[in-house]
Motif scaffolding. Structure first.
Motif, PDB file in Angstrom:
ATOM      1  N   ARG A 137      10.418 -11.245 -22.729  1.00 34.77           N
ATOM      2  CA  ARG A 137      11.305 -11.658 -21.647  1.00 34.77           C
ATOM      3  C   ARG A 137      12.712 -11.103 -21.837  1.00 34.77           C
ATOM      4  NH1 ARG A 137       8.217 -15.282 -23.498  1.00 34.77           N
ATOM      5  NH2 ARG A 137       9.728 -16.139 -24.961  1.00 34.77           N
ATOM      6  N   LEU A 138      13.296 -10.681 -20.717  1.00 36.13           N
ATOM      7  CA  LEU A 138      14.714 -10.319 -20.670  1.00 36.13           C
ATOM      8  C   LEU A 138      15.464 -11.419 -19.943  1.00 36.13           C
ATOM      9  CD1 LEU A 138      17.214  -8.390 -20.816  1.00 36.13           C
ATOM     10  CD2 LEU A 138      16.430  -7.448 -18.620  1.00 36.13           C
ATOM     11  N   LEU A 139      16.608 -11.818 -20.498  1.00 33.76           N
ATOM     12  CA  LEU A 139      17.493 -12.770 -19.829  1.00 33.76           C
ATOM     13  C   LEU A 139      18.872 -12.150 -19.697  1.00 33.76           C
ATOM     14  CD1 LEU A 139      15.512 -14.667 -21.894  1.00 33.76           C
ATOM     15  CD2 LEU A 139      16.523 -16.359 -20.385  1.00 33.76           C
ATOM     16  N   VAL A 140      19.355 -12.081 -18.465  1.00 31.83           N
ATOM     17  CA  VAL A 140      20.669 -11.524 -18.170  1.00 31.83           C
ATOM     18  C   VAL A 140      21.554 -12.650 -17.652  1.00 31.83           C
ATOM     19  CG1 VAL A 140      21.997  -9.841 -16.839  1.00 31.83           C
ATOM     20  CG2 VAL A 140      19.641  -9.297 -17.541  1.00 31.83           C
ATOM     21  N   GLY A 152      11.067  -2.025 -13.820  1.00 30.93           N
ATOM     22  CA  GLY A 152       9.705  -2.256 -14.304  1.00 30.93           C
ATOM     23  C   GLY A 152       9.398  -3.682 -14.706  1.00 30.93           C
ATOM     24  N   PHE A 153      10.361  -4.587 -14.573  1.00 28.15           N
ATOM     25  CA  PHE A 153      10.115  -5.990 -14.918  1.00 28.15           C
ATOM     26  C   PHE A 153       9.278  -6.671 -13.835  1.00 28.15           C
ATOM     27  CE2 PHE A 153      13.786  -5.031 -17.539  1.00 28.15           C
ATOM     28  CZ  PHE A 153      13.450  -5.654 -18.731  1.00 28.15           C
ATOM     29  N   GLU A 154       8.555  -7.688 -14.240  1.00 29.89           N
ATOM     30  CA  GLU A 154       7.767  -8.474 -13.309  1.00 29.89           C
ATOM     31  C   GLU A 154       8.251  -9.928 -13.330  1.00 29.89           C
ATOM     32  OE1 GLU A 154       3.607  -8.010 -14.155  1.00 29.89           O
ATOM     33  OE2 GLU A 154       3.634  -5.860 -13.677  1.00 29.89           O
ATOM     34  N   ARG A 155       7.840 -10.676 -12.292  1.00 26.34           N
ATOM     35  CA  ARG A 155       8.169 -12.107 -12.178  1.00 26.34           C
ATOM     36  C   ARG A 155       9.675 -12.344 -12.392  1.00 26.34           C
ATOM     37  NH1 ARG A 155       3.794 -12.687 -15.783  1.00 26.34           N
ATOM     38  NH2 ARG A 155       4.886 -14.142 -17.131  1.00 26.34           N
ATOM     39  N   ILE A 205      28.869 -18.889  -9.509  1.00 28.37           N
ATOM     40  CA  ILE A 205      29.896 -18.168 -10.278  1.00 28.37           C
ATOM     41  C   ILE A 205      29.232 -17.371 -11.386  1.00 28.37           C
ATOM     42  CG2 ILE A 205      31.786 -18.508 -11.933  1.00 28.37           C
ATOM     43  CD1 ILE A 205      32.823 -20.712 -10.100  1.00 28.37           C
ATOM     44  N   VAL A 206      28.165 -17.950 -11.942  1.00 34.88           N
ATOM     45  CA  VAL A 206      27.343 -17.285 -12.954  1.00 34.88           C
ATOM     46  C   VAL A 206      25.884 -17.409 -12.512  1.00 34.88           C
ATOM     47  CG1 VAL A 206      26.469 -17.559 -15.320  1.00 34.88           C
ATOM     48  CG2 VAL A 206      28.931 -17.568 -14.893  1.00 34.88           C
ATOM     49  N   ALA A 207      25.082 -16.409 -12.828  1.00 34.23           N
ATOM     50  CA  ALA A 207      23.647 -16.476 -12.574  1.00 34.23           C
ATOM     51  C   ALA A 207      22.891 -16.025 -13.810  1.00 34.23           C
ATOM     52  CB  ALA A 207      23.267 -15.616 -11.378  1.00 34.23           C
ATOM     53  N   LEU A 208      21.746 -16.661 -14.043  1.00 37.15           N
ATOM     54  CA  LEU A 208      20.844 -16.247 -15.116  1.00 37.15           C
ATOM     55  C   LEU A 208      19.604 -15.614 -14.491  1.00 37.15           C
ATOM     56  CD1 LEU A 208      20.032 -16.199 -18.134  1.00 37.15           C
ATOM     57  CD2 LEU A 208      18.897 -18.410 -17.724  1.00 37.15           C
ATOM     58  N   HIS A 209      19.421 -14.314 -14.748  1.00 39.18           N
ATOM     59  CA  HIS A 209      18.237 -13.586 -14.286  1.00 39.18           C
ATOM     60  C   HIS A 209      17.228 -13.508 -15.440  1.00 39.18           C
ATOM     61  CE1 HIS A 209      20.892 -12.391 -11.033  1.00 39.18           C
ATOM     62  NE2 HIS A 209      19.886 -11.803 -10.409  1.00 39.18           N
ATOM     63  N   ARG A 210      15.965 -13.625 -15.074  1.00 38.90           N
ATOM     64  CA  ARG A 210      14.899 -13.599 -16.080  1.00 38.90           C
ATOM     65  C   ARG A 210      13.764 -12.727 -15.574  1.00 38.90           C
ATOM     66  NH1 ARG A 210      10.348 -17.026 -17.363  1.00 38.90           N
ATOM     67  NH2 ARG A 210      10.122 -17.419 -19.602  1.00 38.90           N
ATOM     68  N   GLY A 211      13.306 -11.801 -16.424  1.00 41.97           N
ATOM     69  CA  GLY A 211      12.195 -10.932 -16.067  1.00 41.97           C
ATOM     70  C   GLY A 211      11.246 -10.777 -17.239  1.00 41.97           C
ATOM     71  N   VAL A 212      10.004 -10.414 -16.938  1.00 44.82           N
ATOM     72  CA  VAL A 212       8.949 -10.328 -17.957  1.00 44.82           C
ATOM     73  C   VAL A 212       8.387  -8.910 -17.986  1.00 44.82           C
ATOM     74  CG1 VAL A 212       6.692 -11.237 -18.658  1.00 44.82           C
ATOM     75  CG2 VAL A 212       8.376 -12.761 -17.593  1.00 44.82           C
ATOM     76  N   LYS A 213       8.061  -8.429 -19.186  1.00 45.39           N
ATOM     77  CA  LYS A 213       7.390  -7.128 -19.336  1.00 45.39           C
ATOM     78  C   LYS A 213       5.882  -7.350 -19.285  1.00 45.39           C
ATOM     79  CE  LYS A 213       6.951  -3.148 -22.438  1.00 45.39           C
ATOM     80  NZ  LYS A 213       7.536  -2.427 -23.590  1.00 45.39           N
ATOM     81  N   ALA A 214       5.218  -6.599 -18.458  1.00 50.78           N
ATOM     82  CA  ALA A 214       3.760  -6.746 -18.307  1.00 50.78           C
ATOM     83  C   ALA A 214       3.036  -6.393 -19.600  1.00 50.78           C
ATOM     84  CB  ALA A 214       3.274  -5.853 -17.186  1.00 50.78           C
TER      85      ALA A 214
END
Length: 255
Positions: free
Chosen positions: A169-172, A233-236, A246-255
């Protein structure tokens, strides 16, 4: 016969609201963080009224990091996330605190040593666009308040995908766009009037905090960044607005 010289113009990018050559931006951003490194944590508390700690706690909870995991904390700076992750992964895991800025890394390394973090944490100077790690290396990658300073965000996102393990998982965590017009106007006033004054009083550097306010406005909004993560290339890919966007947390998954 005269030598042919290329007339191709230098590529430009933004440094806050200014337009600069791409090769200059890295040096300019480095200057900002070199200037503020020693007082970085103090300013974070002042600027956010301490709320940045809650944003980071939420990121840690959403990461799913557990014992034995390998975690890469990009633009980890003074080490707040790295410290928390090192406690979660335990002696069988590994945390890498990475930052492009030597001054920030030095502050982070000293802080973590003072807090007793040792065996399961490495500190690496690294550019997010050219990560010095093998493919499929980490369970989780995080970048908190760093992506907006990266010149080629698309390249960096693809690098983060590359070094993640399948299922990783990536968290931005990043400043974003307020969802309410009144909040947005109040936030603009605060950012452009109060932040440079605070910066001058605390760090003797108003310009760096003027850049901070400008760089936030140039950063992609929530939906744009979500699409950029899909394109890399991230999913979900999902995002959660914090403090009214003001702030956002993005989350993506590598297949």
């Amino acid at each position: 016969m005269s030598e042919h010289k290329s007339t191709e113009p230098s590529k430009t990018t933004h440094f806050g609201f200014k337009t600069v050559n791409e090769h200059e931006k890295e040096k300019l951003v480095a200057g900002v963080f070199h200037s503020v490194a020693a007082k970085y944590d103090v300013m974070n508390d002042l600027m956010s009224f301490g709320v940045h700690r809650a944003w980071k706690r939420y990121t840690i909870e959403m990461s799913g990091v557990r014992t034995g995991h390998r975690v890469l904390d990009i633009a980890g700076g003074t080490g707040d996330l790295s410290f928390a992750f090192s406690r979660r992964v335990g002696p069988t895991g590994k945390v890498v605190l990475a930052d492009i800025n030597e001054s920030m890394l030095k502050v982070g390394r000293d802080r973590l040593a003072d807090r007793g973090v040792a065996g399961n944490l490495d500190v690496v100077q690294a550019n997010a666009e050219v990560l010095p790690f093998p493919d499929d290396e980490f369970n989780v990658v995080t970048i908190a308040f760093g992506l907006r300073n990266v010149t080629h965000k698309d390249v960096a996102l693809k690098e983060m995908l590359r070094v993640l393990k399948p299922g990783g998982r990536l968290l931005v965590l990043e400043f974003s766009k307020p969802t309410n017009d009144l909040l947005s106007k109040a936030y603009d006033t605060y950012s452009f009037k109060a932040l440079p004054v605070m910066g001058k009083l605390v760090t003797q550097d108003a310009d760096s905090y003027q850049y901070l306010a400008e760089s936030i406005r140039k950063h992609p909004d929530q939906d744009t960044l979500q699409q950029m993560m899909y394109d890399a290339g991230f999913e979900r890919v999902t995002y959660h607005n914090l403090t009214g966007g003001i702030v956002a947390l993005h989350r993506g998954v590598k297949a």
